[in-house]
Enzyme design. Structure first.
Site: not given
Length: 421
Positions: A189-191, A194
């Site tokens: 979810a972070d990647v 980004g």
């Protein structure tokens, strides 16, 4: 804005000439800005003088000073901060806020991942800066976006994977050994947040090029996680039936999972009927390939419980390497399940240059992982390791703001600015 320079033999990087003010930490924001840095933008990372980005402490493992052996930074920080310049300024102080606003005035892009409204107290929110700097492209990355009932909540990848449905379709079924919800082994979810942020920033820059006006890009991690459910979300929306965890099985394709070999497991990714017939021929199951239950993808999905045991009985008779070679000989996607050490030893990964070595001010050399984007005319140049906290404070304040050494020394003495000698 900086001015790109290039020789006839060294073309300017794709984003050379753009300057980014990076007010992000942890992973989603730094991942976005590392991509911009890889593409040639000048990225100025603002960090708190006391500790900096949280991921500097998120270890072990840590890299160590090549001479003293002292811990320097966690490997986690190194994963998402290559190519940036670290400037340590305390934005909680009026003096620090003034410096950061002055830097923003000399940047094309600002990226932040504070809680909704968190930068307004510092005069660094979109509304304030847009009124002063209408050309600035301003990107906010939060857990839940700038609107909606959850907008004030903090968002972390694990939480978002759960709330966004990914954990409901990842892992073994509840009635199987090891069943239950499972997060992905990396912070997807972070990647992905980004990556969407970086893509959106470039789209906003295109708009600015045409109109002269910047805008606010609102990236919510929950939105991103919902968006990347891909076929699983459409399976639900077209049927009204929520998908469930299937282990290594695929809801829409069979066979598409790992199989047992005599010495381990290997993956078969059979994407069409012609590949299926070739697989079955290699397995010595030609008659079964013609079985009316298995002749199309849809039929194989409906009858997976009958087909897969037949295949597994045969795959147990040979080694992983033997099956990989046999399937490759008939153009069927097949491969081992590598541990990460084997990933970096893989001939293809090595041939593509995915592991890098960068010069580091204290550690001497550090490893890094290459950006997967390959440009024929403007290849990415990896010139700068992730920075030490405050490593570029003096240079940036002097070069970008025109501050004198005496002014910088006074700010350092007052404590709202820090540099690493």
């Amino acid at each position: 804005m900086t001015t790109p320079t290039a020789s006839p033999t060294t073309p300017a990087a794709p984003l050379a000439g753009l300057r980014v003010l990076d007010l992000t930490r942890i992973l989603a924001g730094p991942w976005a800005t590392q991509n911009l840095a890889d593409l040639g933008a000048e990225v100025i990372k603002i960090e708190h003088p006391n500790g900096g980005d949280d991921t500097r402490q998120m270890g072990p493992p840590f890299v160590r000073d090549q001479h003293s052996g002292e811990l320097v930074d966690a490997a986690y920080f190194l994963a998402a901060n290559r190519g940036k310049q670290s400037v340590a300024i305390d934005i909680a102080t009026p003096e620090g806020q003034k410096l950061v606003r002055a830097l923003a005035a000399r940047c094309d892009i600002l990226v932040e991942n504070f809680k909704v409204g968190g930068l307004a107290r510092y005069g660094l929110d979109y509304a304030t800066l847009h009124a002063e700097l209408p050309r600035l492209v301003y990107c906010s990355i939060t857990g839940f976006g700038q609107t909606g009932p959850y907008k004030q909540r903090a968002g972390y990848d694990y939480l978002i994977q759960g709330m966004g449905g990914l954990m409901s379709v990842t892992g073994e079924p509840d009635d199987k050994p090891g069943g239950g919800p499972q997060r992905a082994g990396v912070a997807l979810a972070d990647v992905m947040s980004g990556m969407y942020a970086a893509l959106g920033i470039l789209a906003a820059m295109r708009h600015r090029d045409l109109t002269g006006i910047g805008q606010h890009l609102d990236i919510g991690m929950l939105d991103v996680q919902v968006a990347v459910l891909v076929n699983q979300s459409m399976n639900y929306l077209t049927t009204g039936k929520a998908p469930t965890r299937m282990g290594n099985g695929h809801p829409n394709i069979v066979p598409y999972q790992y199989f047992p070999a005599s010495d381990g497991q290997f993956i078969l990714a059979v994407g069409n009927d012609a590949q299926f017939r070739r697989v079955m021929q290699v397995l010595g199951l030609e008659a079964e390939a013609a079985d009316p239950r298995f002749t199309t993808i849809a039929l194989r999905v409906a009858n997976r419980d009958a087909l897969l045991p037949l295949m597994a009985e045969r795959t147990r008779t040979r080694t992983v390497d033997e099956w990989v070679a046999a399937m490759e000989s008939v153009d069927v996607p097949c491969g081992p399940i590598n541990t990460i050490d084997r990933v970096f030893a893989d001939p293809q990964v090595k041939a593509r240059g995915m592991q890098l070595t960068l010069a580091h001010k204290r550690a001497g050399e550090i490893p890094s992982v290459a950006n997967p984007m390959r440009f024929s005319e403007t290849p990415i140049r990896y010139e700068n390791a992730p920075p030490l906290l405050g490593q570029h404070t003096r240079d940036v304040l002097r070069r970008v703001l025109g501050a004198s050494d005496a002014e910088i020394a006074e700010w350092i003495a007052q404590g709202f600015v820090k540099e690493t000698p």
